[in-house]
Design a protein around this motif. Structure first.
Motif, short mmCIF file in Angstrom:
data_model
loop_
_atom_site.label_atom_id
_atom_site.label_comp_id
_atom_site.label_asym_id
_atom_site.label_seq_id
_atom_site.Cartn_x
_atom_site.Cartn_y
_atom_site.Cartn_z
N VAL A 400 0.83 -1.20 0.00
CA VAL A 400 0.00 0.00 0.00
C VAL A 400 0.86 1.25 0.00
CG1 VAL A 400 -1.91 -1.16 1.18
CG2 VAL A 400 -0.17 0.02 2.52
N ASN A 401 0.24 2.38 -0.31
CA ASN A 401 0.94 3.65 -0.42
C ASN A 401 0.83 4.40 0.91
OD1 ASN A 401 1.68 6.38 -0.95
ND2 ASN A 401 1.26 6.07 -3.14
N LEU A 402 1.95 4.54 1.61
CA LEU A 402 1.95 5.18 2.92
C LEU A 402 1.61 6.67 2.83
CD1 LEU A 402 2.47 4.04 5.74
CD2 LEU A 402 4.83 4.82 5.55
N ALA A 403 1.92 7.29 1.70
CA ALA A 403 1.58 8.71 1.53
C ALA A 403 0.07 8.90 1.50
CB ALA A 403 2.20 9.26 0.25
N LYS A 404 -0.66 7.94 0.92
CA LYS A 404 -2.12 8.02 0.91
C LYS A 404 -2.69 7.80 2.31
CE LYS A 404 -2.86 6.77 -3.93
NZ LYS A 404 -3.50 5.81 -4.88
N SER A 405 -1.98 7.05 3.13
CA SER A 405 -2.40 6.87 4.53
C SER A 405 -2.37 8.20 5.27
CB SER A 405 -1.50 5.86 5.23
OG SER A 405 -1.50 4.62 4.58
N VAL A 406 -1.34 8.99 5.03
CA VAL A 406 -1.25 10.32 5.64
C VAL A 406 -2.43 11.18 5.20
CG1 VAL A 406 0.11 12.45 5.72
CG2 VAL A 406 1.27 10.23 5.84
N GLN A 407 -2.72 11.15 3.93
CA GLN A 407 -3.83 11.93 3.39
C GLN A 407 -5.15 11.52 4.04
OE1 GLN A 407 -5.05 11.45 -0.91
NE2 GLN A 407 -4.09 13.47 -1.06
N ALA A 408 -5.37 10.21 4.18
CA ALA A 408 -6.60 9.71 4.80
C ALA A 408 -6.68 10.11 6.26
CB ALA A 408 -6.67 8.19 4.65
N ALA A 409 -5.55 10.06 6.96
CA ALA A 409 -5.54 10.39 8.39
C ALA A 409 -5.93 11.84 8.62
CB ALA A 409 -4.15 10.11 8.97
N PHE A 410 -5.44 12.75 7.78
CA PHE A 410 -5.83 14.15 7.91
C PHE A 410 -7.31 14.36 7.53
CE2 PHE A 410 -1.19 15.38 7.60
CZ PHE A 410 -1.13 15.98 8.85
N ARG A 411 -7.81 13.56 6.60
CA ARG A 411 -9.22 13.71 6.18
C ARG A 411 -10.20 13.36 7.30
NH1 ARG A 411 -8.43 10.99 1.08
NH2 ARG A 411 -9.91 9.38 1.73
N LEU A 412 -9.78 12.48 8.21
CA LEU A 412 -10.68 12.09 9.30
C LEU A 412 -11.22 13.29 10.06
CD1 LEU A 412 -9.01 8.99 11.04
CD2 LEU A 412 -11.15 9.03 9.77
#
Length: 789
Positions: A400-412
């Motif tokens: 998986v793409n860890l950069a997209k995880s950061v994006q999702a975490a901020f979206r919460l």
């Protein structure tokens, strides 16, 4: 002459005593100087505009800023001020650098984490961060760095270890994020332990320690054609001939729809279970508020990461439990008989990639050089030289793409609707999590956020041949095919690490699922009435254990067979209470633990403590008779009846009609509590105190046997926070932490929540700016230099 010697000894004693007093005062003063400034004004030139930090009387901070970067700078500043040593330990665990701080005793942790390669993943994906996320993360890192540079003294741990805090980097932050997604799966995964059992007992016997999700246990997503759950539970669960299989590990969350809510609004309750014996505790509760960015969020974060992982924003609330989905695979590699660096991939021999890491160890002159192999399936974590085989671990986090995880975490933090929620939580990398959702419009929902591997085979937990291409994963299930639910007709959804779905899926859901606490919350939420906030809070404190009432029935039969009819009649009246004053709870739990030891300690050794009661029950009731034979007695073969009676005899000798709280205790302590004088001066240890609960109660207590005191148990895992929100008034959301917001034992906020947590009392933390100001007891203004000029 003798008199002079005595006088000299007296002088030496007085001098030493004075030195001890001076050193103590110096040490105490130094420790005190590490406390952060909590009110007044601090000039910080790195800020764009002023930031205000309000703290209520329990020390909970709320950050009010005019830009997101300033808000995240302030969060980093607060994390460092209150939990710097925790940040340091977490990043060192994630990157495999713990031994630099703590010495050779943690080398085994560093070796494993280096092989997993969280830091390598971080370096790969840092370059893929989008500009806005990078700016937020950089602001957070700058906040940490600024506090470290300008504090009068680092936390006392650094003084004692004679170490400094090294700058916290972007790569380390991303490593921590990768580590946290791996750790959620590690809590539930048994792949490595199962491999060790297979190596010890053989592949065929190891299969006895697997089991399917029991047919009697509820799912999170309502099933098609499901009849009355309440009737089903009582008829199936309390029937005399059906014994449930038990599996447990951490975390509860449930949501209630308006039609089941006394207020007519949706409600969410969350209490994730993590280790509670160590101080400071895991989570950091904080609010962030930026009007211009539409950011108003209140909840918990992990020191070292700037994300509100669970909480609410006034419009929506979210929480998660560990999913239990199997997101890792162990592949057996075929090694070349003459060259151990070659492995067969099904077509030809390939050379393993050999990686070399240098691990520096505190107190050691020479570093440890770690050499390990990696195949196309992953790092080699286990080698069986006798079989000329290597075992490689493949984890979904590698895909998986860890950069997209950061994006999702901020979206919460800015969630507004269920579809946004679904997209965010399923983009959280390899985080293995059940997510619950509720919003101010009256919606409740559930989404499994875990990437679900598409396997062309049925998982058995045994190693898979790594040289057969057709046995490799074929990607992950698409969003529309993942378990989820929105506004079910019954008016509630709950997840307690149980299996998520079955009838609504066209593929098998593989993993390790609990089937105990979901029984109790399903029983409570199925009541034909409406629920209040107080009900939600009461449910979180509930210590009724429906699962172990199954062992109550087994023990009843054993007691009667041994002529203990009066005791059996007394035990029959036990209602499942696991409160600390319950004597029947102690009897049942001691019998079960002794039975485990007498049956399987000879086979499993140290692995026995990881065997949960559900798997043991299956072996006890259905397993082959040879498990009852004690391998350590060569001249005889024990029977089921003999082992069971032996367990009963030991239990009665230990029990002596004493309550559960005399056997199960809770202690919370800082790791440095082992230093006697320091522990007393700084109050680093609380307990032991009598405790209640079990892994099967909603107010859970996972425990291990005390090696120094056999027959007694130490509670190690429990609710790591409690959160309840009723959207009729988001400003009345209630929270509680096990200890306090600060990691500094000299702070009044180090252990101030404990009595609330222990008793079930809650603390109200508002989210609207005017209510925050009204409740504030301390106000700290962080001001840029331009304001002063």
């Amino acid at each position: 002459m003798r008199r002079k010697i005595l006088q000299l000894m007296l002088v030496i004693f007085v001098v030493v005593a004075l030195l001890v007093v001076v050193a103590s005062f110096w040490g105490y003063a130094t420790f005190k100087s590490s406390l952060p400034v909590l009110e007044g004004e601090v000039q910080i030139p790195l800020l764009k505009e002023s930031v205000t930090v309000y703290r209520d009387s329990m020390g909970i901070p709320q950050v009010v800023a005019r830009s997101e970067t300033d808000a995240y700078f302030a969060l980093g500043y607060l994390h460092a001020a209150d939990r710097l040593f925790q940040i340091d330990l977490t990043r060192r665990v994630a990157t495999g650098r713990l031994s630099e701080l703590l010495g050779p005793s943690t080398l085994y942790i560093d070796r494993y984490q280096r092989m997993l390669g969280h830091y390598r993943l971080a370096k790969k994906f840092v370059a893929q961060l989008d500009s806005q996320d990078r700016e937020r993360l950089q602001a957070y890192l700058k906040g940490i760095a600024y506090w470290v540079k300008h504090t009068d003294a680092l936390p006392f741990e650094y003084l004692l270890l004679r170490k400094e805090f090294k700058p916290y980097t972007m790569e380390e932050l991303m490593s921590v994020l990768s580590f946290q997604t791996w750790f959620a799966n590690y809590l539930q995964s048994s792949d490595t332990r199962f491999l060790q059992i297979a190596e010890r007992l053989g592949r065929e016997k190891a299969k006895d320690f697997e089991k399917p999700y029991p047919v009697w246990a509820p799912f999170t997503v309502p099933q098609q054609n499901q009849f009355s759950l309440q009737t089903w539970l009582f008829k199936r669960y309390f029937s005399e001939d059906l014994l449930p299989y038990h599996m447990a590990h951490s975390s509860n969350s449930w949501v209630v729809a308006p039609q089941k809510s006394a207020s007519g609004f949706a409600m969410l309750a969350s209490d994730p279970h993590l280790e509670t014996r160590r101080l400071p505790q895991f989570w950091y509760l904080c609010g962030l508020h930026v009007n211009a960015a539409n950011l108003h969020v209140l909840g918990i974060s992990t020191p070292g990461l700037p994300f509100t992982i669970m909480g609410h924003n006034g419009k929506a609330a979210w929480a998660f439990t560990v999913g239990g989905i199997d997101v890792s695979e162990i592949y057996q590699e075929k090694r070349h008989p003459q060259d151990s660096t070659l492995y067969f991939n099904g077509h030809k021999w390939y050379r393993c990639q050999t990686l070399v890491d240098t691990i520096y160890i505190s107190g050691e002159d020479e570093p440890y050089i770690l050499r390990y192999k990696q195949t196309e399936n992953g790092p080699v974590i286990w080698t069986a030289d006798s079989m000329k085989a290597d075992y490689a671990l493949h984890w979904a986090g590698f895909d998986v793409n860890l950069a997209k995880s950061v994006q999702a975490a901020f979206r919460l933090a800015k969630l507004d609707n269920f579809e946004d929620f679904r997209r965010a939580v399923t983009s959280f990398g390899a985080l293995d999590a059940n997510w619950t959702y509720a919003d101010i419009r009256g919606n409740i929902g559930y989404q499994l956020g875990t990437p679900i591997p598409i396997r062309p085979f049925k998982s058995t937990k045994l190693p898979v041949p790594g040289w057969i291409d057709s046995l490799k994963w074929q990607g992950f299930q698409p969003l529309e095919k993942t378990p989820h639910s929105l506004n079910p007709q019954r008016g509630w959804l709950a997840t307690c690490n149980n299996k998520q779905d079955d009838a609504n899926l066209d593929y098998p859901l593989m993993g390790k699922f609990a089937a105990d606490r979901i029984l109790r919350i399903s029983e409570l939420l199925s009541q034909n009435r409406k629920f209040s906030v107080q009900d939600m809070q009461n449910f979180q404190m509930d210590r009724v254990d429906r699962y172990h009432q199954r062992w109550q029935k087994i023990l009843l039969g054993v007691l009667r067979q041994n002529g203990r009819y009066a005791l059996a009649d007394r035990l029959k009246k036990w209602d499942g209470s696991m409160e600390s004053d319950s004597r029947e709870a102690a009897l049942v739990m001691l019998f079960l633990q002794n039975l485990k030891k007498y049956m399987l300690e000879d086979e499993l050794g140290e692995q026995l403590k990881f065997l949960f009661d559900d798997r043991f029950e299956q072996i006890y009731l259905q397993g082959p008779d040879d498990y009852f034979d004690d391998l350590r007695t060569k001249d005889k073969i024990e029977s089921r009846e003999e082992i069971t009676n032996r367990a009963l005899q030991t239990t009665l000798e230990q029990w002596q009609d004493r309550p559960w709280g005399e056997f199960l205790t809770l202690t919370m302590a800082h790791p440095f509590a082992r230093v006697p004088l320091l522990s007393n001066v700084l109050n680093l240890k609380y307990g032991p105190i009598p405790w209640g609960g079990s892994e099967a109660t909603l107010n859970a207590a996972f425990f291990w046997e005390d090696k120094q005191n056999p027959g007694h148990f130490k509670a190690i895992v429990g609710p790591s926070w409690r959160f309840v929100i009723d959207f009729s008034d988001p400003d009345q959301a209630s929270f509680v932490l096990p200890a306090g917001i600060s990691g500094n034992p000299l702070s009044p906020y180090f252990f101030n929540f404990f009595e609330y947590w222990k008793s079930g009392k809650r603390w109200i933390v508002p989210i609207s700016p005017e209510k925050i100001k009204q409740r504030a007891k301390l106000t700290l203004k962080l001001t840029p230099m331009t304001d002063r000029e």
